[in-house]
Write an enzyme that holds these catalytic residues in place. Structure first.
Site, PDB file in Angstrom:
ATOM      1  N   ASP A  35       0.845  -1.173   0.115  1.00 29.06           N
ATOM      2  CA  ASP A  35       0.047  -0.007  -0.065  1.00 29.06           C
ATOM      3  C   ASP A  35       0.974   1.139  -0.292  1.00 29.06           C
ATOM      4  O   ASP A  35       1.566   1.654   1.074  1.00 29.06           O
ATOM      5  CB  ASP A  35      -0.821  -0.046   1.219  1.00 29.06           C
ATOM      6  CG  ASP A  35      -1.928   1.313   1.236  1.00 29.06           C
ATOM      7  OD1 ASP A  35      -1.648   2.122   0.478  1.00 29.06           O
ATOM      8  OD2 ASP A  35      -2.480   1.357   2.467  1.00 29.06           O
ATOM      9  N   LYS A  41       3.121  11.113  -3.507  1.00 28.31           N
ATOM     10  CA  LYS A  41       1.882  10.455  -4.442  1.00 28.31           C
ATOM     11  C   LYS A  41       1.148  11.472  -5.028  1.00 28.31           C
ATOM     12  O   LYS A  41       0.360  11.435  -5.967  1.00 28.31           O
ATOM     13  CB  LYS A  41       1.226   9.724  -3.294  1.00 28.31           C
ATOM     14  CG  LYS A  41       0.004   8.733  -4.046  1.00 28.31           C
ATOM     15  CD  LYS A  41      -0.491   7.728  -2.946  1.00 28.31           C
ATOM     16  CE  LYS A  41      -1.691   7.054  -3.633  1.00 28.31           C
ATOM     17  NZ  LYS A  41      -2.170   5.965  -2.904  1.00 28.31           N
ATOM     18  N   GLU A  69      -7.132   0.633  -4.598  1.00 29.48           N
ATOM     19  CA  GLU A  69      -7.287   0.524  -3.197  1.00 29.48           C
ATOM     20  C   GLU A  69      -8.550   0.170  -2.468  1.00 29.48           C
ATOM     21  O   GLU A  69      -8.667  -0.884  -1.731  1.00 29.48           O
ATOM     22  CB  GLU A  69      -6.787   2.082  -2.480  1.00 29.48           C
ATOM     23  CG  GLU A  69      -5.462   1.992  -2.882  1.00 29.48           C
ATOM     24  CD  GLU A  69      -4.942   3.525  -2.756  1.00 29.48           C
ATOM     25  OE1 GLU A  69      -5.829   4.441  -2.260  1.00 29.48           O
ATOM     26  OE2 GLU A  69      -3.791   3.771  -2.994  1.00 29.48           O
TER      27      GLU A  69
END
Lengths: 632, 181
Positions: free
Chosen positions: A25, A86, A185
């Site tokens: 993740d 990100k 996700e």
């Protein structure tokens, strides 16, 4: 027997050997790695027992720090400490302005479309920053599992566009990881959650992380997770809550919004701490060190916090409404609402989500870990460790894909929420007599005007034979693979002239840039490019051999004649010998290609046999009256 | 290689018919993807991955076509008449043409109305009703499949295309409404 030769220890494996795989993740604020050990998926801690790795990278002249140490150093060294890679990945410098972030970094424009950040260790791209985080997590998995990883699953926000996905994959490549799949996700969360409960039905996943928001509606049916619709905002998250609180604190403390970067970081830290503390109390005291010396004391109430973030929450609720409509379900048809992401700890968020869906959302799985857990479960399945497993994820593309037509309008070729992999084509024609080239502008987004969509790539189809306007037939094909990555091809139908583009260069790194970076990182590690390529090819060869050996064990006798079996066995033995002995990655690569060519007929036969069996099973299950013998 | 000579109905092992059992279609779709999906070949060689990608893409396309009534009707029309597109026929139903103009007008007036939400809901319901009626017509037309009925089916497809487009436009207005509020 040929098969024994390739089952030597260290070269290849028995069909059922457990392959090491991990789920990562890669978050805006925090990152985690998880793996499945003895049927249980668990996140992996570092040496100090910490599972969460802050997604922060600090560059110094002779060192790169990742995680907690880098995070702690951020206030004192803001320019060299990158903490929101990100938010930047897969974006061009122009986009960064529209994100509206008050980013404390020094961006420089170079020849590449990718923004670079100036640090004491040189200029770095967000892709390289992400690669540093991935390296640490990959190494952590290798250390705790005690062996090389056969592959990883990396999660991305469902709403990530093509460029952001491609950039994430590039980061993994730089980190030396083999990516089985990019997984959305919320889908990962659904896997972690769904397998936990075995709950068939329609579920909603509300995922509010540090910098991204996603919502997905999924139908779970006997192990198949079918995403019905997804939506979100790839630049909205808990960081925006912090920003709102920080702006309020600055105002209260009588500071202007353009204070120095160190102070800004300090206020942001206090804002985050205050926000988190309010999950457990009605009001919280805040103290801020002022740049001119002394400090400011004040308090923040939950009511005040709510009023600061309500507008942001409302944006997410509106997105939920749209996604419900896209999925064709009403809020009361949703059986469970699962909360994912650290920002769903916020009580106001829970309250508003409960209000929309008319039920209390589920918060019982740790929202920080659930995505990594789901990714690990999927990685285990993809590695082939669960033959016969029923689990399958069917995901969608989050945004419509199209081309620019006359007048700056968008013509959608693949609408949003289409199940992937998908390929769609559309025909276009020339608008001038004798037109010999056509510019194809690939865009992503929902708006009518190209200017309001995201430009993904431009390429040209040349060599169209002279024809009158409107006579040429140019077929433009869009293909999206299971990672959500797009490839576009244009072909003039009458002449067969074609051009294609893997949608990449305009916002991502070019292949040359990736190779340069790889070379640079290897120089740094005193490694050798050829050695690395050899390892990669040998691993790939092993993967191919294992998969084929496992296939033969299942149905080789059934599907192959003795002669055919010999062809396959010989090809296998040949690759195994070369992979074992050769020191030249090119030779190993060629041997893999040769094996694939030799065994193509078998692979196809397997797939077709599988399809026939599956449909035959259905015929038995159903009423004879529904069957039309002529349709067979 | 993917057997491209099979039509979508054959791929799913279902009778060639406009009327079909949606649950059975969905179950067959899931069963097919469990076999061909790229996730099943993630640890295999490049060639298997490519082959699986082709299969999974075809299965998705076939499912999409068979699931959606308009796409299914267009596909079936092409199968039965051998023409790749039923879109050439011009609509020759004066009553529907009038209706079409009315609906367009109603939609155009909505953004300026006082009770936008309410009017939008009424219009959407009206569109849904008309779509359902065409689906019922198509079921009969394809059931008989005479040349006359297939011509009528082409007309129904035209009407559905218009109604679908109108529905999309209404949804866009609804989207914009939510953004403002």
């Amino acid at each position: 027997m040929a098969l024994l030769q390739i089952a030597e220890p260290g070269q290849s494996a028995a069909p059922h050997q457990h392959r090491l795989a991990a789920g990562i993740d890669l978050g805006t604020t925090n990152s985690l790695v998880a793996t499945v050990r003895s049927t249980q998926a668990e996140t992996l801690p570092d040496m100090e027992g910490r599972h969460i790795l802050p997604s922060v990278v600090r560059y110094s002249s002779d060192n790169v720090e990742v995680g907690e140490a880098a995070r702690l150093a951020a206030p004192s060294d803001p320019l060299n400490t990158i903490s929101s890679a990100k938010r930047l990945i897969g974006r061009a410098i122009g986009d960064l302005k529209s994100i509206g972030d008050e980013l404390p970094y020094e961006f420089i424009s170079a020849d590449s479309a990718v923004p670079r950040i100036r640090t004491v260790a040189g200029d770095v791209t967000p892709i390289e920053v992400s690669a540093e985080i991935l390296k640490v997590l990959g190494q952590r998995a290798v250390d705790s599992l005690g062996g090389e990883l056969s592959g990883v699953v990396i999660t991305v926000p469902a709403y990530f566009d093509d460029a952001q996905r491609q950039a994430t994959k590039d980061a993994a490549r730089l980190a030396g990881l083999h990516v089985f799949r990019l997984l959305n996700e919320p889908t990962a969360a659904a896997v972690a959650y769904g397998l936990d409960r075995g709950a068939d039905g329609v579920h909603a996943i509300y995922d509010l992380g540090g910098g991204t928001f996603d919502v997905s509606i999924l139908r779970l049916n006997k192990g198949v997770f079918e995403v019905m619709a997804t939506g979100g905002d790839s630049s909205l998250g808990g960081d925006d809550f912090d920003d709102a609180v920080a702006a309020w604190l600055l105002e209260q403390a009588g500071l202007s919004a353009d204070v120095d970067r160190g102070t800004l970081r300090h206020v942001l830290d206090r804002a985050r701490a205050a926000k988190e503390a309010l999950a457990g109390s009605e009001t919280v005291e805040v103290e801020i060190d002022l740049p001119q010396g002394g400090s400011w004391h004040g308090s923040l109430s939950r009511e005040q916090l709510d009023s600061l973030i309500d507008l942001l929450i409302r944006k997410t609720i509106n997105t939920c409404r749209r996604v419900l409509r896209d999925a064709g379900v009403s809020a009361d048809e949703i059986e469970d609402v699962v909360m994912v992401g650290g920002s769903t700890r916020n009580l106001r968020v829970r309250e508003k989500v409960a209000e929309l869906f008319g039920r209390e959302p589920l918060v019982d799985i740790d929202p920080d870990r659930v995505v990594a857990i789901g990714a690990a479960i999927q990685a285990d399945v993809l590695a082939g460790n669960k033959p016969g497993d029923e689990m399958l994820l069917l995901d969608v593309n989050p945004l419509s894909l199209g081309v620019e037509t006359m007048g700056g309008l968008t013509e959608k070729i693949i609408p949003r929420n289409t199940t992937i992999p998908v390929a769609r084509a559309q025909e276009f024609t020339t608008f001038k007599d004798g037109q010999s080239a056509m510019a194809i502008h690939v865009v992503q987004g929902e708006r009518e005007l190209v200017a309001d969509c995201r430009s993904l790539a431009r390429f040209e189809l040349r060599g169209i034979p002279p024809m009158v306007a409107g006579a040429a037939r140019i077929r433009v094909t869009f293909a999206v693979d299971a990672d959500g990555l797009l490839q576009v091809e244009a072909r003039e139908q009458t002449s067969g002239v074609s051009a294609s583009v893997e949608v990449k260069p305009s916002y991502g790194l070019t292949d040359d840039e990736v190779m340069d970076m790889l070379q640079a990182s290897i120089d740094h590690a005193q490694g050798d490019m050829v050695a690395r390529r050899l390892v990669e090819e040998t691993v790939e060869a092993r993967r191919v051999i294992e998969a084929l050996t496992a296939a033969l064990a299942t149905d080789g006798d059934e599907l192959l004649s003795t002669e055919e079996r010999k062809v396959v066995d010989d090809a296998l033995g040949n690759l195994a010998a070369i992979a074992d002995q050769s020191k030249d990655p090119k030779i190993v690569e060629a041997a893999i290609k040769q094996l694939e060519k030799d065994c193509e007929f078998y692979v196809e036969r397997r797939m077709n046999s599988g399809i026939r069996k599956a449909m035959a099973g259905h015929r038995v299950d159903e009423f004879a009256s529904q069957e039309d013998p002529e349709a067979k | 290689m993917v057997d491209f000579s099979q039509n979508h109905f054959e791929l799913f092992g279902m009778p060639i018919s406009f009327t079909l059992d949606a649950d059975s279609l969905a179950a067959r779709y899931r069963a097919l993807q469990k076999i061909v999906h790229p996730d099943r070949y993630a640890a295999s060689g490049e060639q298997s991955r490519r082959l699986s990608l082709q299969h999974a893409t075809l299965v998705n396309e076939a499912y999409h076509t068979l699931k959606d009534p308009l796409c299914r009707a267009q596909y079936l029309l092409a199968l039965k008449t051998g023409e790749s597109s039923g879109g050439q026929a011009t609509l020759s139903d004066p009553e529907f043409l009038m209706r079409q103009m009315d609906l367009r007008e109603t939609l155009a007036e909505i953004p300026d109305a006082d009770n936008v939400q309410e009017k939008l809901v009424t219009l959407m319901q009206e569109i849904e009703k008309l779509i359902k009626a065409e689906i019922a017509c198509l079921a009969i037309q394809f059931e008989e499949s005479t040349p006359e009925q297939l011509l009528a089916a082409a007309q129904s497809v035209q009407k559905m295309q218009f109604l679908n487009k109108l529905r999309n436009e209404a949804e866009t207005i609804e989207d914009d409404l939510e953004k403002d509020y």
